[in-house]
Scaffold this motif. Structure first.
Motif, mmCIF file in Angstrom:
data_model
loop_
_atom_site.group_PDB
_atom_site.id
_atom_site.type_symbol
_atom_site.label_atom_id
_atom_site.label_comp_id
_atom_site.label_asym_id
_atom_site.label_seq_id
_atom_site.Cartn_x
_atom_site.Cartn_y
_atom_site.Cartn_z
ATOM 1 N N THR A 23 53.674 -45.328 0.753
ATOM 2 C CA THR A 23 52.533 -45.518 1.654
ATOM 3 C C THR A 23 51.830 -44.208 1.949
ATOM 4 N N SER A 24 52.594 -43.160 2.260
ATOM 5 C CA SER A 24 51.922 -41.909 2.607
ATOM 6 C C SER A 24 51.298 -41.280 1.374
ATOM 7 N N ARG A 25 51.904 -41.529 0.210
ATOM 8 C CA ARG A 25 51.295 -41.007 -1.016
ATOM 9 C C ARG A 25 49.987 -41.730 -1.298
ATOM 10 N N ALA A 26 49.985 -43.037 -1.057
ATOM 11 C CA ALA A 26 48.769 -43.825 -1.282
ATOM 12 C C ALA A 26 47.670 -43.352 -0.338
ATOM 13 N N ARG A 27 48.042 -43.059 0.912
ATOM 14 C CA ARG A 27 47.039 -42.605 1.877
ATOM 15 C C ARG A 27 46.446 -41.260 1.443
ATOM 16 N N GLU B 222 42.565 -40.411 0.604
ATOM 17 C CA GLU B 222 41.804 -39.324 1.223
ATOM 18 C C GLU B 222 41.233 -38.391 0.155
ATOM 19 N N LEU B 223 42.043 -38.140 -0.859
ATOM 20 C CA LEU B 223 41.600 -37.274 -1.950
ATOM 21 C C LEU B 223 40.391 -37.891 -2.659
ATOM 22 N N LEU B 224 40.482 -39.194 -2.926
ATOM 23 C CA LEU B 224 39.389 -39.881 -3.614
ATOM 24 C C LEU B 224 38.134 -39.908 -2.763
ATOM 25 N N LEU B 225 38.308 -40.028 -1.446
ATOM 26 C CA LEU B 225 37.143 -40.097 -0.568
ATOM 27 C C LEU B 225 36.473 -38.739 -0.401
ATOM 28 N N THR B 226 37.231 -37.647 -0.521
ATOM 29 C CA THR B 226 36.628 -36.329 -0.338
ATOM 30 C C THR B 226 36.162 -35.739 -1.671
#
Lengths: 368, 258, 294
Positions: C6-10, C14-18
């Motif tokens: 879960t934390s890796r997915a988050r 975030e990486l994809l959004l930035t």
């Protein structure tokens, strides 16, 4: 009343990208309401340990429990801990009030409660009247207090402090040390305090740990660590120590470069040990002692520090350091010694600490 | 030595301002041809305002500059933020990609974009050369400048501040909204200002990505210079010089106040 | 072993959004066009300027003068001339800009002076180029002044001289700014130390000051050399057909000639040269050196 554990670490290991082992199997329990210090030289892993508790680093192995909960998967913003950062990390674009209120607002507390609690925290650290200031308008000591208030206002189960007094001058440091202790007693909050200043740790802690190379060298009461260091590193790091290589010949006797020395016991004949003795435990005299454990030496150097005279003595088996209190000259038994003077040094057996750790690679025969 | 250095400074400054002074002076000169001063006049400015096409070109230029700056500022800021916060496998490649538009000659980028738009048009029928393609081209080099300006601002940021925010209960978005963004805002604004002027000033990329009906002021000036200049161009240039000077001085004052 | 799924997915989200949107943009509008241009450089000009196969090395061979009729150094000559031109411009810029950067950095009014140097750079590029036409043309400012003295007129426009002056003028701030930053950071105690050790003015400068400004100089040189190498507007306007640089070749192929295949090959040669220089610079100066270019 049994103490309740709040922080429990088991076999915690952390290796950084470059392959540096920052923590190597650390197991440690901190109890509710304790002032616990992590002491060690820079790079020993103490800050990494604190950052793991704060949630800023994830351990590679081992478990971390805070207040009974495994926090491995818990991000920093959901942990019941708060941190006082090394350089305070105050938000420069916010006033003192907004800085302190930040945590409460993030938890969506109602404005009235925010105002009340921020007021309480500011009073607690005695910075009433600074609420409209910006961080750059504050002195070092004031910044420190704001950082404390910002963390404490959230009433954390554990307060993590990363060398909080490191940037302050000596006088302010001493003053804030006392205040931190007062605060901790008043609030009963558990403090985990990282420092490289041994005196600070000795003065402030209920219990403390000395760290080196990612390992805990020794954990215990400050006086335990000072009086009964278990390793040569602890003996050297906490104050100064005379360390004497010894070869046990009887349970209470060993051969050393300074001749045979008697200790209070616990030796295994045939094994090698280090015997440690604090400089202030050496007793000096002009006349021979007529007792065991006496060494004759010559004064090589004198360092005057105000409260103490520190003597570096040269004996047949090596150097010894001795401190004498700078008492009134009329005090009975008080003596001062001069360069080159011959003194008789007594090493009281009850003050000789036996350090049982492997020395070197090969056992060597004791020096004559 | 210092006196010589002073003289050098004045001479270079004179060199820098000679062309600007010449243009501004000519914009008030009555004579239509040559540089001989025959008297003061406002007539070229008045004619410029009656030349209705110029207003359209100015509008095109502003539309492109505003639209591209908005897009590039958002994308560039996010890009810089992501590169600052996370480490990941392609990070080095993306960093390199950011430097490329800054350092390759703009003509190479211009013709590559022209090829690309033609290719897309042949295969999909989209992207006729127009203001849209100019905006797409401008954003491509602006992203890089914004990202680099914001990045240098982020580099001066104490990482402990973001950690402090998280420590006090702020998640990723709240940390960005309440701590990171306010602190890098001057950098974001400076990046946007740079992107905006780069777009206003750009000729080469615009030249290759513009189509019929999407003439901007630089294209118009280029065309006039090639055809033989009318004094209206002097007036237009003087207005642009005044506008950028005021803009730059105001921008600096604003940034310094923060 | 790291954090859970879960934390890796988050983190990935975030990486994809930035980084995601910007990286995607650069991928679509820079990487793909560059690849298309690479492909085009191996194609041929078809009827109506269309690009047609099969793949061929003809464009590159032609650029390097290896035509079926024998060696023709036309484009190599232009490339060489462009390089000499860019080097000449860079040298003049350095001569003007280095002392200027020093004067500004050591002045009491450096803020104002810096603004004065930057201000013309923020005025529209074409206007500045055009101004030099007004200055150099047959009835321009210079010839009018000469005429008043009973001299001239000089054939200043169109000419190489005019192209040189305008290019130096355009890129001077690009050199001054990085050198200025370097001069600002100079540790002057080193000069004092050198003088204390008996170095004179010249030797003190050579050993204690010049080396400290070198990173800024190298960055500035690159910032002038690269655009000067690729320019086509300045040579087009002030050379008016008499000055042909590599940039003009590319522009003509994509313009009137409509041989996009050959234009792409020429653009690739230019880009390869620049990237080679940049790569060498990055090897020497490291990544922080690249930052100095902005």
């Amino acid at each position: 009343m049994n103490p309740t554990p709040v922080v429990e670490l088991e076999g915690v290991r952390k290796v950084f990208d470059g392959g540096t082992v920052a923590l190597d199997g650390v197991t440690l329990t901190v109890y509710e309401g304790e002032f616990f210090s992590l002491l060690g030289p820079s790079g020993c892993g103490k800050t990494t340990l604190l950052r793991i508790l704060g949630g800023f680093e994830v351990p590679d192995a081992g478990t971390v429990r805070i207040a009974g909960v495994d926090v491995r998967e818990v991000p920093p913003y959901r942990r019941p801990v708060n941190t006082v950062f090394q350089n305070y990390a105050l938000f420069p674009h916010m006033t003192v009030f907004d800085n302190i209120a930040f945590g409460l607002r993030m938890r969506r507390r109602p404005p009235a409660e925010v105002r009340r609690k921020v007021g309480w925290a500011m009073e607690l650290v005695q910075i009433e009247g600074l609420s409209a200031r910006r961080p750059h308008e504050l002195s070092g000591g004031q910044k420190q207090r704001v950082a404390l208030a910002r963390a404490l206002v959230n009433e954390p189960r554990v307060l993590l402090l990363d060398e909080p007094l490191g940037a302050l001058d000596l006088k302010l440091r001493k003053q804030l040390q006392i205040e931190l202790m007062r605060l901790q007693m008043e609030l009963g909050t558990t403090f985990v305090y990282v420092t490289h200043d041994q005196e600070e740790a000795l003065v402030m802690s209920d219990r403390m740990a000395v760290m080196q190379n990612g390992r805990l060298e020794q954990v215990g009461l400050p006086e335990e660590l000072y009086e009964r260091p278990k390793t040569a590193f602890v003996a050297r790091f906490l104050g100064r120590s005379n360390l004497i290589e010894a070869h046990a010949v009887a349970p209470d006797r060993a051969e050393t470069p300074f001749g045979p020395l008697r200790v209070s016991g616990g030796l295994t004949p045939g094994r090698r040990y280090l015997l440690g003795i604090r400089p202030e435990k050496l007793r000096l005299a002009r006349e021979p002692w007529n007792r065991a454990n006496t060494v004759t030496a010559r004064v090589k150097e004198i360092v005057y520090t105000g409260a103490e005279n520190q003597y570096i003595l040269e004996a047949r088996g090596g150097e010894l350091v001795a401190y004498t209190l700078n008492a009134d000259i009329s005090e009975p038994g008080y003596e001062e010694y001069d360069y080159g003077e011959t003194v008789h040094v007594h090493l009281p057996p009850e003050n000789l600490v036996v350090i049982d750790e492997p020395i070197g690679d090969e056992p060597r025969p004791p020096a004559p | 030595m210092p006196r010589l250095l002073k003289l050098h400074t004045y001479l270079v400054l004179a060199f820098l301002y000679l062309p600007i002074a010449v243009i501004v002076a000519l914009s008030f000169n009555q004579s239509r041809f040559g540089v001989r001063w025959t008297g003061f006049t406002w007539q070229w400015y008045l004619r410029l305002f009656h030349h209705h096409r110029v207003a359209v070109y100015a509008e095109n230029t502003l539309i492109v500059a505003v639209a591209s700056t908005l897009i590039a500022t958002v994308l560039g800021t996010l890009l810089a933020l992501g590169l600052y916060r996370y480490s990941f496998r392609l990070k080095g490649a993306i960093r390199f990609l950011i430097y490329v538009p800054v350092v390759i000659p703009d003509i190479v980028m211009g013709v590559a974009l022209l090829l690309f738009f033609a290719w897309v048009r042949v295969h999909t029928g989209w992207l006729r050369l127009s203001l849209t393609t100019i905006v797409l081209g401008h954003v491509t080099f602006q992203i890089a400048y914004v990202a680099l300006v914001v990045r240098s601002r982020l580099a001066g940021l104490d990482p402990a501040l973001e950690e402090a925010a998280q420590d006090l209960g702020a998640g990723s978005y709240a940390t960005f909204r309440h701590v990171t963004l306010p602190l890098i805002l001057p950098g974001v604004l400076a990046g946007a200002l740079l992107a905006f002027t780069l777009s206003l000033d750009d000729f080469v990329i615009t030249f290759f990505t513009a189509g019929p009906g999407s003439t901007t002021l630089p294209l118009y000036i280029f065309g006039s210079v090639k055809r033989g200049v009318t004094p209206e161009i002097h007036a237009l240039s003087s207005i642009l010089i005044a506008a950028t000077t005021v803009g730059l001085v105001l921008g600096r004052a604003l940034l310094r106040r923060r | 072993m790291n954090r859970s799924a879960t934390s890796r997915a988050r983190r990935l989200l975030e990486l994809l959004l930035t980084v995601g949107p910007g990286a995607l943009w650069l991928l679509i509008f820079m990487l793909i066009p560059a690849l298309l241009m690479l492909e085009a450089s191996f194609l041929q000009r078809g009827p109506y300027g269309r690009l047609v196969g099969p793949f061929t090395l003809a464009n590159y061979l032609r650029f390097f003068g290896l035509t079926p009729e024998g060696f023709d150094p036309l484009y190599l000559g232009i490339l060489w001339r462009s390089a000499v031109f860019a080097a000449g411009v860079t040298a003049i810029t350095l001569l003007l800009g280095y002392p200027l950067a020093f004067a500004i950095a050591t002045s009491r009014r450096k803020e104002t002076l810096l603004l004065l140097v930057v201000l013309p750079f923020w005025t529209n590029f074409l206007i500045r180029i055009y101004a030099w036409i007004v200055i150099f043309q047959r009835h321009g400012v210079v010839n009018a002044a000469l005429g008043a003295l009973g001299l001239g007129p000089l054939p200043l426009y169109p000419s190489w001289f005019a192209v040189y002056v305008a290019t130096v003028y355009t890129y001077l701030p690009f050199l001054v700014l990085p050198v200025y930053t370097a001069v600002e950071r100079i540790d002057w105690t080193l000069l004092e130390a050198a003088q204390d050790l008996g170095a004179g003015r010249v030797r003190g400068f050579l050993h204690a000051v010049l080396p400290q400004t070198l990173p800024g100089v190298v960055a500035g040189v690159l910032l002038v050399f690269v655009p000067a190498l690729g320019t086509f507007v300045i040579s087009d306007l002030l050379g008016a057909g008499r000055v042909i640089l590599i940039g003009n070749v590319i522009q003509q192929q994509f313009g009137v000639v409509r041989d996009w295949a050959f234009g792409s090959a020429a653009a690739y040669v230019l880009m390869a040269l620049v990237l080679l220089g940049l790569w060498g610079y990055a090897r020497v100066a490291g990544e922080e050196g690249l930052d100095r270019l902005v």
